[in-house]
Design an enzyme around this catalytic site. Structure first.
Site, PDB file in Angstrom:
ATOM      1  N   LEU A  13       0.817  -1.208   0.000  1.00 35.08           N
ATOM      2  CA  LEU A  13       0.000   0.000   0.000  1.00 35.08           C
ATOM      3  C   LEU A  13       0.852   1.261   0.000  1.00 35.08           C
ATOM      4  O   LEU A  13       0.517   2.254  -0.662  1.00 35.08           O
ATOM      5  CB  LEU A  13      -0.936  -0.004   1.211  1.00 35.08           C
ATOM      6  CG  LEU A  13      -1.846   1.211   1.372  1.00 35.08           C
ATOM      7  CD1 LEU A  13      -2.733   1.403   0.146  1.00 35.08           C
ATOM      8  CD2 LEU A  13      -2.700   1.071   2.639  1.00 35.08           C
ATOM      9  N   THR A  31       9.959   6.900   2.607  1.00 33.46           N
ATOM     10  CA  THR A  31      11.061   6.273   3.332  1.00 33.46           C
ATOM     11  C   THR A  31      11.292   4.838   2.873  1.00 33.46           C
ATOM     12  O   THR A  31      10.366   4.097   2.585  1.00 33.46           O
ATOM     13  CB  THR A  31      10.819   6.274   4.859  1.00 33.46           C
ATOM     14  OG1 THR A  31       9.855   5.267   5.204  1.00 33.46           O
ATOM     15  CG2 THR A  31      10.338   7.633   5.330  1.00 33.46           C
ATOM     16  N   ASP A  55      14.834   4.156   9.345  1.00 34.09           N
ATOM     17  CA  ASP A  55      14.416   2.986  10.110  1.00 34.09           C
ATOM     18  C   ASP A  55      13.547   3.503  11.254  1.00 34.09           C
ATOM     19  O   ASP A  55      14.047   4.162  12.168  1.00 34.09           O
ATOM     20  CB  ASP A  55      15.642   2.254  10.651  1.00 34.09           C
ATOM     21  CG  ASP A  55      15.275   1.008  11.467  1.00 34.09           C
ATOM     22  OD1 ASP A  55      14.068   0.761  11.673  1.00 34.09           O
ATOM     23  OD2 ASP A  55      16.204   0.311  11.906  1.00 34.09           O
ATOM     24  N   ASN A  82       2.704   4.340   7.547  1.00 34.40           N
ATOM     25  CA  ASN A  82       2.362   3.104   6.847  1.00 34.40           C
ATOM     26  C   ASN A  82       3.298   1.953   7.197  1.00 34.40           C
ATOM     27  O   ASN A  82       2.871   0.798   7.228  1.00 34.40           O
ATOM     28  CB  ASN A  82       2.397   3.352   5.334  1.00 34.40           C
ATOM     29  CG  ASN A  82       2.316   2.069   4.539  1.00 34.40           C
ATOM     30  OD1 ASN A  82       1.271   1.434   4.457  1.00 34.40           O
ATOM     31  ND2 ASN A  82       3.443   1.661   3.955  1.00 34.40           N
ATOM     32  N   SER A 133      -3.750   1.365  10.071  1.00 37.09           N
ATOM     33  CA  SER A 133      -4.008   0.313  11.040  1.00 37.09           C
ATOM     34  C   SER A 133      -4.469  -0.934  10.290  1.00 37.09           C
ATOM     35  O   SER A 133      -3.857  -1.350   9.309  1.00 37.09           O
ATOM     36  CB  SER A 133      -5.056   0.793  12.060  1.00 37.09           C
ATOM     37  OG  SER A 133      -5.358  -0.199  13.004  1.00 37.09           O
ATOM     38  N   TYR A 147       0.036  -9.111  16.745  1.00 37.87           N
ATOM     39  CA  TYR A 147      -0.213  -8.082  15.730  1.00 37.87           C
ATOM     40  C   TYR A 147      -1.438  -7.256  16.118  1.00 37.87           C
ATOM     41  O   TYR A 147      -1.411  -6.019  16.052  1.00 37.87           O
ATOM     42  CB  TYR A 147      -0.417  -8.735  14.365  1.00 37.87           C
ATOM     43  CG  TYR A 147      -0.765  -7.748  13.266  1.00 37.87           C
ATOM     44  CD1 TYR A 147       0.223  -7.008  12.633  1.00 37.87           C
ATOM     45  CD2 TYR A 147      -2.086  -7.557  12.857  1.00 37.87           C
ATOM     46  CE1 TYR A 147      -0.088  -6.107  11.623  1.00 37.87           C
ATOM     47  CE2 TYR A 147      -2.402  -6.658  11.849  1.00 37.87           C
ATOM     48  CZ  TYR A 147      -1.406  -5.934  11.242  1.00 37.87           C
ATOM     49  OH  TYR A 147      -1.729  -5.032  10.254  1.00 37.87           O
ATOM     50  N   LYS A 151      -1.750  -3.090  16.880  1.00 42.99           N
ATOM     51  CA  LYS A 151      -2.672  -2.208  16.175  1.00 42.99           C
ATOM     52  C   LYS A 151      -3.741  -1.644  17.112  1.00 42.99           C
ATOM     53  O   LYS A 151      -4.192  -0.506  16.935  1.00 42.99           O
ATOM     54  CB  LYS A 151      -3.322  -2.944  15.002  1.00 42.99           C
ATOM     55  CG  LYS A 151      -2.349  -3.278  13.873  1.00 42.99           C
ATOM     56  CD  LYS A 151      -1.725  -2.032  13.255  1.00 42.99           C
ATOM     57  CE  LYS A 151      -0.881  -2.355  12.029  1.00 42.99           C
ATOM     58  NZ  LYS A 151      -0.278  -1.129  11.423  1.00 42.99           N
ATOM     59  N   THR A 182      -1.248  -7.229  -1.260  1.00 47.38           N
ATOM     60  CA  THR A 182       0.103  -6.717  -1.047  1.00 47.38           C
ATOM     61  C   THR A 182       0.961  -7.904  -0.616  1.00 47.38           C
ATOM     62  O   THR A 182       0.506  -9.041  -0.621  1.00 47.38           O
ATOM     63  CB  THR A 182       0.105  -5.642   0.049  1.00 47.38           C
ATOM     64  OG1 THR A 182      -0.279  -6.247   1.300  1.00 47.38           O
ATOM     65  CG2 THR A 182      -0.876  -4.523  -0.284  1.00 47.38           C
TER      66      THR A 182
END
Length: 277
Positions: A13, A31, A55, A82, A133, A147, A151, A182
């Site tokens: 994304l 980045t 980083d 992101n 998120s 995970y 979030k 993705t």
């Protein structure tokens, strides 16, 4: 023209969003964690975008880079947090080292970058902070607990932040995608090194299912990027933006579950208070 700072634009994304923002006529500062990707991107998008080596798990790296961006480009109108990592494993299977790796990327890095950008947005009395998120930031799934926790934490501080900065002209939105095509469920997915057979029908089944749908997810990253750009440019920006039919379904299931528990325990809750003699 807005200046967008978007983390993690090497794939998924983030990559599609950066490309869409550039095509839309705004300027992207993106980045990467690989110097060759930085060099190639800057050669391709000269005068239209700029990328940096960052980083987000390195606090000092964050502060230095934000200062350099302000010095070079003057302002950051939109911050899109992101960058992050996926991780699958039952709670008991997961080591503390693995937990810390997930939280450093998905929570602490995002929190630090948000804190680093806020002084400049406060000075301008404007800005947009977009937190990427997941529908897993609202509803937890067996095998996805660590995970989910990262979030949930992201959503918690972002919801509070939205209230804190609203009077200062700064907007916060939380994007909650369901499964999208993705690399999240492919090479980018972390797996607990330890596997316990007792969890094979719960966390193990989730691990297998997630791997099996890689490349077959319903979500279109291009349409997601368009939705995020429209959100930022909207006069009626919402706190949350679910993306995908699966996200609508799972978030709806969570809301129904919470409401059901609330009603079942209403009398108990109301009676757990002091009463006058």
């Amino acid at each position: 023209m807005k200046n967008w700072l978007i983390t993690g634009i090497s794939s998924g994304l983030g990559k599609v969003l950066a490309e869409s923002v550039i095509q839309n006529g705004d300027f992207v500062i993106g980045t990467f964690r690989n110097q060759k990707q930085v060099t190639d991107f800057n050669a391709k998008y000269k005068n239209k975008a700029h990328s940096i080596l960052l980083d987000i798990t390195d606090e000092h790296n964050i502060e230095e880079n934000v200062l350099n961006i302000i010095d070079k480009f003057g302002k950051i109108d939109v911050l899109v947090n992101n960058a992050g990592i996926g991780f699958v494993g039952a709670i008991e299977e997961t080591s503390m080292a693995e937990v810390k790796e997930v939280f450093n990327a998905n929570f602490f890095g995002t929190l630090k970058l948000t804190q680093a950008v806020l002084p400049y947005m406060r000075k301008e009395k404007s800005g947009n902070i977009v937190q990427i998120s997941s529908h897993g930031g609202i509803k937890a799934f067996a095998g996805f607990g660590i995970y989910n926790a990262s979030k949930f934490a992201l959503e918690g501080f972002s919801e509070a932040l939205a209230q804190e900065v609203a009077p200062l002209g700064i907007k916060v939105s939380i994007v909650e995608p369901g499964p999208f095509r993705t690399k999240f469920a492919g090479n980018g997915l972390g797996l607990a090194k330890n596997e316990i057979t007792d969890y094979s029908e719960t966390a193990g089944a989730f691990r297998t299912k997630l791997k099996s749908v890689d490349g077959k997810q319903e979500g279109d990253p291009v349409k997601a990027a368009e939705a995020i750009i429209n959100l930022v440019n909207s006069e009626n920006q919402t706190l949350r933006l679910p993306l995908g039919k699966v996200a609508l379904m799972t978030i709806g299931m969570k809301l129904d579950s919470v409401k059901s528990d609330l009603e079942k325990n209403r009398n108990t809750a109301e009676n757990a208070v002091y009463t006058q003699a």
